[in-house]
Design a protein around this motif. Structure first.
Motif, short mmCIF file in Angstrom:
data_model
loop_
_atom_site.label_atom_id
_atom_site.label_comp_id
_atom_site.label_asym_id
_atom_site.label_seq_id
_atom_site.Cartn_x
_atom_site.Cartn_y
_atom_site.Cartn_z
N GLN A 7 49.23 -42.22 -17.92
CA GLN A 7 48.44 -42.07 -17.18
C GLN A 7 47.39 -43.22 -16.81
O GLN A 7 46.66 -43.47 -15.51
N ALA A 8 47.61 -44.42 -17.73
CA ALA A 8 47.46 -45.85 -17.12
C ALA A 8 47.72 -45.45 -15.65
O ALA A 8 47.19 -47.20 -14.64
N ALA A 9 48.66 -46.33 -15.29
CA ALA A 9 49.79 -46.19 -13.78
C ALA A 9 49.20 -44.90 -12.69
O ALA A 9 49.51 -45.13 -11.91
N GLY A 10 48.68 -44.26 -13.38
CA GLY A 10 47.55 -43.45 -13.07
C GLY A 10 48.67 -41.92 -12.40
O GLY A 10 49.17 -41.03 -11.45
N GLN A 11 50.07 -41.67 -13.05
CA GLN A 11 51.10 -40.95 -12.57
C GLN A 11 50.61 -40.01 -14.32
O GLN A 11 50.50 -40.25 -15.26
N PRO A 12 50.67 -38.88 -13.93
CA PRO A 12 50.16 -37.35 -14.97
C PRO A 12 51.88 -37.58 -16.34
O PRO A 12 52.81 -38.17 -15.74
N ALA A 13 51.43 -37.01 -17.63
CA ALA A 13 51.79 -37.94 -18.56
C ALA A 13 52.82 -36.29 -18.21
O ALA A 13 51.97 -34.60 -18.32
N ARG A 14 53.93 -36.39 -19.67
CA ARG A 14 54.74 -35.19 -19.50
C ARG A 14 53.57 -33.74 -20.11
O ARG A 14 54.55 -32.31 -19.01
N SER A 15 52.74 -33.90 -21.36
CA SER A 15 52.05 -32.99 -21.54
C SER A 15 51.61 -31.74 -20.39
O SER A 15 50.66 -31.57 -19.93
N GLU A 16 51.29 -33.24 -19.18
CA GLU A 16 50.77 -32.29 -17.99
C GLU A 16 51.30 -31.23 -17.21
O GLU A 16 51.24 -30.49 -16.77
N LEU A 17 53.24 -31.52 -17.48
CA LEU A 17 53.98 -29.99 -17.10
C LEU A 17 53.66 -28.98 -17.81
O LEU A 17 53.22 -29.03 -18.95
N PRO A 18 52.98 -27.75 -17.05
CA PRO A 18 53.03 -26.20 -17.96
C PRO A 18 54.16 -26.13 -18.27
O PRO A 18 55.93 -26.13 -18.43
N GLU A 19 54.20 -25.90 -19.33
CA GLU A 19 54.59 -25.71 -20.72
C GLU A 19 55.75 -24.26 -20.28
O GLU A 19 57.08 -24.33 -20.96
N PRO A 20 55.30 -23.24 -19.74
CA PRO A 20 56.30 -22.03 -19.16
C PRO A 20 57.45 -22.77 -18.17
O PRO A 20 58.93 -22.66 -18.11
N LEU A 21 56.62 -23.81 -17.25
CA LEU A 21 57.92 -24.45 -16.17
C LEU A 21 59.47 -25.45 -17.09
O LEU A 21 59.96 -24.89 -16.24
N VAL A 22 58.82 -25.58 -18.12
CA VAL A 22 59.35 -26.46 -19.04
C VAL A 22 60.74 -25.83 -19.72
O VAL A 22 61.74 -25.58 -19.99
N THR A 23 59.99 -24.41 -20.17
CA THR A 23 60.94 -23.40 -21.02
C THR A 23 61.37 -22.67 -20.09
O THR A 23 63.03 -22.93 -20.26
N LEU A 24 60.78 -22.43 -18.54
CA LEU A 24 62.56 -21.93 -17.57
C LEU A 24 63.55 -23.05 -17.35
O LEU A 24 64.44 -22.51 -17.24
N LEU A 25 62.73 -24.14 -17.15
CA LEU A 25 64.02 -25.29 -16.74
C LEU A 25 65.25 -25.25 -18.59
O LEU A 25 66.78 -25.44 -17.63
N THR A 26 64.72 -24.77 -19.29
CA THR A 26 65.34 -25.52 -20.84
C THR A 26 66.10 -24.68 -21.19
O THR A 26 66.98 -24.59 -21.63
N SER A 27 65.06 -23.28 -20.93
CA SER A 27 66.13 -22.23 -21.49
C SER A 27 66.80 -21.57 -20.26
O SER A 27 68.00 -21.06 -20.65
N HIS A 28 65.61 -20.60 -20.08
CA HIS A 28 66.17 -19.99 -18.70
C HIS A 28 67.41 -20.16 -17.32
O HIS A 28 68.63 -19.49 -17.50
N LEU A 29 67.40 -21.60 -17.39
CA LEU A 29 68.37 -22.07 -16.12
C LEU A 29 69.42 -22.95 -17.07
O LEU A 29 69.90 -23.29 -15.93
#
Length: 93
Positions: A7-29
């Protein structure tokens, strides 16, 4: 207020990724990655996802989440980032 390094470097933190996106990547795909290692700067290519995998992601998101992703989601390429996909998820109807 404390900030993460990202965040200090102006980059989004992991928590800013939508949880459904992360779940689709790690579970469904079944992408083999620790969800804590994902960031907005992670490319689909670095996750060994090709164009077909990206289309599977879009279809799975629409079917499983009952959303309609904007046309820009169809423009995702292996060089696109999870941040690009997160923006598409935020713009879903």
């Amino acid at each position: 207020m404390t900030q993460t390094v990202e965040q200090a470097a102006g980059q989004p933190a992991r928590s800013e990724l939508p949880e459904p996106l992360v779940t689709l990547l790690t579970s469904h795909l079944d992408v083999k990655v620790n969800p804590d290692q994902l960031s907005a700067d992670t490319t689909f290519e670095s996750l060994e996802m090709d164009s077909l995998s990206l289309m599977e992601l879009v279809v799975a998101a629409e079917q499983e989440l009952g959303i309609v992703l904007p046309d820009e989601a169809a423009d995702l390429s292996p060089s696109s980032t999870l941040g690009d996909a997160a923006r598409a998820f935020r713009n879903a109807t």
